[in-house]
Design an enzyme around this catalytic site. Structure first.
Site, PDB file in Angstrom:
ATOM      1  N   GLY A  20       0.797  -1.220   0.000  1.00 47.35           N
ATOM      2  CA  GLY A  20       0.000   0.000   0.000  1.00 47.35           C
ATOM      3  C   GLY A  20       0.826   1.264   0.000  1.00 47.35           C
ATOM      4  O   GLY A  20       0.653   2.146  -0.849  1.00 47.35           O
ATOM      5  N   ARG A  29      13.067   2.685   2.484  1.00 46.08           N
ATOM      6  CA  ARG A  29      12.768   3.960   3.134  1.00 46.08           C
ATOM      7  C   ARG A  29      11.605   3.794   4.112  1.00 46.08           C
ATOM      8  O   ARG A  29      10.584   3.205   3.774  1.00 46.08           O
ATOM      9  CB  ARG A  29      12.412   5.003   2.083  1.00 46.08           C
ATOM     10  CG  ARG A  29      12.093   6.370   2.666  1.00 46.08           C
ATOM     11  CD  ARG A  29      11.577   7.296   1.582  1.00 46.08           C
ATOM     12  NE  ARG A  29      11.219   8.601   2.107  1.00 46.08           N
ATOM     13  CZ  ARG A  29      10.461   9.492   1.463  1.00 46.08           C
ATOM     14  NH1 ARG A  29      10.015   9.214   0.244  1.00 46.08           N
ATOM     15  NH2 ARG A  29      10.170  10.650   2.006  1.00 46.08           N
ATOM     16  N   PRO A  49       8.618   6.280  11.172  1.00 44.10           N
ATOM     17  CA  PRO A  49       9.165   5.273  12.087  1.00 44.10           C
ATOM     18  C   PRO A  49       8.194   4.862  13.189  1.00 44.10           C
ATOM     19  O   PRO A  49       8.229   3.718  13.649  1.00 44.10           O
ATOM     20  CB  PRO A  49      10.404   5.969  12.681  1.00 44.10           C
ATOM     21  CG  PRO A  49      10.755   7.030  11.705  1.00 44.10           C
ATOM     22  CD  PRO A  49       9.459   7.485  11.105  1.00 44.10           C
ATOM     23  N   THR A  93       4.719   4.580  13.151  1.00 44.90           N
ATOM     24  CA  THR A  93       3.731   3.597  12.713  1.00 44.90           C
ATOM     25  C   THR A  93       4.414   2.321  12.220  1.00 44.90           C
ATOM     26  O   THR A  93       3.890   1.223  12.400  1.00 44.90           O
ATOM     27  CB  THR A  93       2.836   4.180  11.613  1.00 44.90           C
ATOM     28  OG1 THR A  93       3.652   4.677  10.537  1.00 44.90           O
ATOM     29  CG2 THR A  93       1.992   5.322  12.150  1.00 44.90           C
ATOM     30  N   GLN A 123       3.858  -1.549  13.558  1.00 44.75           N
ATOM     31  CA  GLN A 123       3.563  -2.677  12.679  1.00 44.75           C
ATOM     32  C   GLN A 123       4.495  -3.856  12.943  1.00 44.75           C
ATOM     33  O   GLN A 123       4.077  -5.012  12.980  1.00 44.75           O
ATOM     34  CB  GLN A 123       3.700  -2.240  11.218  1.00 44.75           C
ATOM     35  CG  GLN A 123       2.564  -1.380  10.718  1.00 44.75           C
ATOM     36  CD  GLN A 123       1.304  -2.182  10.493  1.00 44.75           C
ATOM     37  OE1 GLN A 123       1.230  -3.008   9.596  1.00 44.75           O
ATOM     38  NE2 GLN A 123       0.316  -1.962  11.328  1.00 44.75           N
ATOM     39  N   GLU A 135       4.115  -6.945   6.941  1.00 44.87           N
ATOM     40  CA  GLU A 135       4.072  -8.401   7.091  1.00 44.87           C
ATOM     41  C   GLU A 135       5.387  -9.032   7.517  1.00 44.87           C
ATOM     42  O   GLU A 135       5.404 -10.126   8.078  1.00 44.87           O
ATOM     43  CB  GLU A 135       3.568  -9.019   5.781  1.00 44.87           C
ATOM     44  CG  GLU A 135       2.137  -8.584   5.516  1.00 44.87           C
ATOM     45  CD  GLU A 135       1.576  -9.019   4.173  1.00 44.87           C
ATOM     46  OE1 GLU A 135       1.107 -10.154   4.077  1.00 44.87           O
ATOM     47  OE2 GLU A 135       1.598  -8.204   3.246  1.00 44.87           O
TER      48      GLU A 135
END
Length: 721
Positions: free
Chosen positions: A500, A611, A615, A617, A621, A688
């Site tokens: 995304g 890149r 940082p 968010t 994750q 992921e």
């Protein structure tokens, strides 16, 4: 790295202002409830709806007898279509699997719809012995020749290998269980349909539903502003949506369906169980000479679906002789689908555990074994990696973890009655991107607005979109607004596969470049110059559309994204290169010598993912992925009744996931990596990769603590007794 900006939508979420699809209130809404099959396979002989219709408030009951041919058969996403599976909703009297929707009640209230659904009496002719899982006698194995990978002569090299590993592994069925349930609201205004549904790809819903209903796609709008977790389960159009749309058209009023937690186990996909066979041969200094990885993945009778993770594991390390195969095993179950790192989690568990077995056989440090076999070109086709920072990640994570203090002999590290185990594994995920578009508007008062049909799944997409536009235009972040999650906006790639940000960010950058070019303002000019240029133009605003074409996609593919066909591409699928995000996972666990209780004491992961735009968010994750990896190794397992293929733990009381008490010290490290080849934004994605490798690191730590090698997930204390 970019700035750790707070979440754009954070305040709305914590105050309850954020509205999810099921929160939308439409006048005169009727409520729907599904009735699911309670047999594993068979035929419906008839319905007795008397008691259901007697419930006060019942308006309509849909079955295959009443729906008829109102919904058209369309191909699934795996056959080039839009739907998550090819099973036609309420299409016939045939029952393909337990939990299949076979009726839907519509009533004035949800309570009435639920009660009526429970009162439906169905007479069925069950199949005497449905194939319930991957090992069932009636399951059908199919070899997938297109997924075969081969280089050199594996058989000869393996036979000649001085050190060999031959091991088999299994992983279970798992379900995503996002906190937000699977909800759909449909309302018709004349011949125009609006759908409110949590989705990772609103255009898949739009165009797939248009095909199913036989209406123009331009007459359908799909809105999904906030999504309360998805992880692959909300990636594509499921079969429930058409039923709700049909019901709303029959009644001439809005209809709302919120599937229950149990129903969520079969209305969408899941991670299929696998069996895997890994064979390795190596020289005595640890260099791989032969590698074979073959997988068997469960699928449904209706759809041949495989994640095919062997195509990646066979390309991770230098090795001259390689054989990779993938097979499906068709059983009487619902169609599996994408679940966070769909192929990488199960296949990575097998390969990375096998490498640890090889390291132990060689008496070699597991990190050094991976260093010896590190490569900058993939071994099957000899293609270069755009960048590969695997050993940098291992070095950073090992230093942080204190790996040099590891005693290599299994069972040699103890603290009182606790056996201490340290394990490590590689993490990897294909760096993917897809064709996407974004519209950026710069106004005379100096504000900017960015819009794209991407999705806020909780991963920070909204914040990223604002940050990229702010950075590219020099506009203060607080002066940027964002619109997303609406099929009326410029189309974006499916928000999955960690694609995304890579895709939408590139489109935003192109749009911002177009604004600067139109105004004649160079990139290094300050924000004030841009604002002055807009004012001098005499326009209230300047707006441009950016269309980003992913590497590997032809120019002719751009119109496809306007038809809901924007799928990610990357990893090993490109003709001229391979591109991956890489990482290293380290775990310390403790196993009680008497009770065999397993506790993960600490986990450290280091990740190089191109890149990093935000940082804050990204770190969230990665932490979430690592915690999910712990759950995958020690907790998660969808239990299947061997009589009828029913899911016996289809709830959050019995389907185990980690809780706070299961998570101690956990650290995710972002390793700086510059890679402008992957896409214009230089982004590889982090959604992921955090889950990949954790299960293998835990399995390897269990061996280090106890000397017992466990090859089946999840690992439970009874396996160590």
């Amino acid at each position: 790295m970019g700035q750790p900006a707070p979440r754009y939508e954070g305040r709305a979420k914590v105050t309850g202002e954020a509205r999810y699809p099921s929160d939308v209130r439409l006048p005169r809404t009727a409520h729907a409830c599904l009735h699911l099959s309670r047999i594993g396979r068979g035929t419906i002989r008839g319905f007795d709806l008397t008691a259901a219709r007697a419930v006060h408030g019942v308006i309509d009951i849909l079955t295959h007898e009443t729906v008829g041919d109102a919904i058209r058969q369309t191909p699934a996403i795996y056959q080039g279509g839009y739907t998550s599976d090819s099973l036609l909703p309420l299409g016939s009297a045939e029952i393909a699997h337990w939990g299949q929707p076979i009726a839907m009640v519509v009533a004035e209230t949800y309570e009435a719809a639920r009660e009526a659904a429970q009162r439906i009496v169905v007479t069925t002719a069950p199949h005497p012995s449905p194939a319930v899982d991957i090992n069932a006698p009636g399951a059908e194995t199919r070899a997938l020749e297109p997924m075969m990978v081969q280089a050199g002569d594996f058989d000869a090299a393996y036979a000649a290998g001085p050190i060999r590993i031959d091991a088999r592994y299994t992983t279970p069925a798992q379900h995503q269980n996002p906190m937000e349930l699977f909800a759909t609201q449909c309302v018709w205004e004349g011949d125009r349909l609006t759908v409110h549904e949590p989705s990772q790809y609103v255009n898949s819903v739009k165009f797939g539903l248009a095909e199913q209903l036989g209406v123009p796609a331009d007459n359908i709008r799909v809105i999904s502003t906030h999504v309360g977790g998805a992880f692959g389960a909300k990636g594509f159009l499921t079969q429930r949506t058409a039923l709700v749309a049909i019901a709303a058209r029959r009644l001439g009023r809005p209809v709302k369906l919120v599937a229950t937690r149990e129903q969520g186990f079969t209305v969408s996909g899941y991670r299929a169980e696998t069996r895997q066979h890994v064979q390795l041969a190596a020289t005595r200094d640890g260099r791989l000479t032969a590698l074979r990885h073959e997988g068997w993945e469960l699928t449904s009778r209706a759809d041949t679906v495989a994640m095919g993770g062997a195509s990646m594991t066979t390309r991770l390390y230098a090795c001259p002789n390689i054989l990779g195969r993938v097979n499906t095993v068709a059983a009487d179950r619902s169609t599996p689908g994408f679940m966070r790192a769909p192929g990488e989690v199960p296949y990575g568990f097998a390969l990375e555990t096998a490498l640890d077995e090889l390291a132990d056989r060689l008496g070699m440090d597991p990190v050094e074994l991976r260093r010896v076999n590190d490569t900058q070109t993939e071994p099957v086709g000899g293609l270069p990696y755009t960048s590969r920072s695997l050993m940098r990640c291992f070095d950073v994570a090992a230093a942080t973890f204190g790996w040099s203090g590891r005693s290599p002999r299994p069972g040699s590290m103890r603290e009182g009655d606790w056996l201490i185990g340290w394990g490590c594994a590689s993490a990897y995920y294909p760096a993917q991107a897809g064709n996407s578009a974004a519209r950026v508007r710069l106004t005379a008062d100096g504000t900017a607005h960015v819009a794209s049909a991407g999705h806020e799944l909780g991963q920070g997409m909204t914040t990223m979109m604002a940050q990229v536009a702010a950075e590219e235009l020099g506009v203060p972040l607080e002066r940027v607004t964002v619109s997303l999650g609406d099929s009326d906006l410029p189309p974006a790639v499916v928000n999955g596969g960690s694609a995304g940000t890579a895709s939408v960010a590139s489109a935003i950058m192109i749009a911002c470049d177009a604004i600067r070019a139109r105004l004649g303002v160079p990139r290094d000019a300050p924000y004030a110059a841009l604002r002055a240029a807009v004012a001098a133009s005499g326009l209230a605003f300047v707006e441009e559309l950016g269309e980003a074409r992913a590497h590997g996609r032809s120019p002719e593919s751009l119109p496809d994204m306007y038809r809901g066909r924007a799928l990610p591409l990357g990893g090993v699928e490109l003709p001229d290169r391979v591109q991956f995000a890489m990482g290293a996972q380290f775990v310390e666990l403790r196993i009680h010598r008497w009770t065999r209780e397993i506790r993960v004491r600490r986990a450290v992961g280091a990740f190089a993912a191109g890149r990093i735009i935000n940082p804050r968010t990204s770190h969230s994750q990665l932490l979430g992925g690592m915690i999910w990896g712990i759950g995958s190794a020690l907790h998660e397992h969808t239990d299947i009744d061997q009589r009828n293929a029913a899911y016996t733990n289809a709830n959050l009381a019995d389907y185990l996931v980690p809780v706070h008490a299961d998570i101690s010290e956990i650290q995710a490290i972002l390793v700086s990596e510059e890679d402008r080849l992957v896409n214009q934004a230089g982004v590889k994605g982090v959604g992921e990769i955090g889950v990949v490798g954790v299960a293998a690191a835990i399995s390897n730590a269990v061996f280090h603590a106890t000397g017992r090698r466990l090859r089946d997930l999840p690992i439970k204390l009874e396996h160590l007794l």
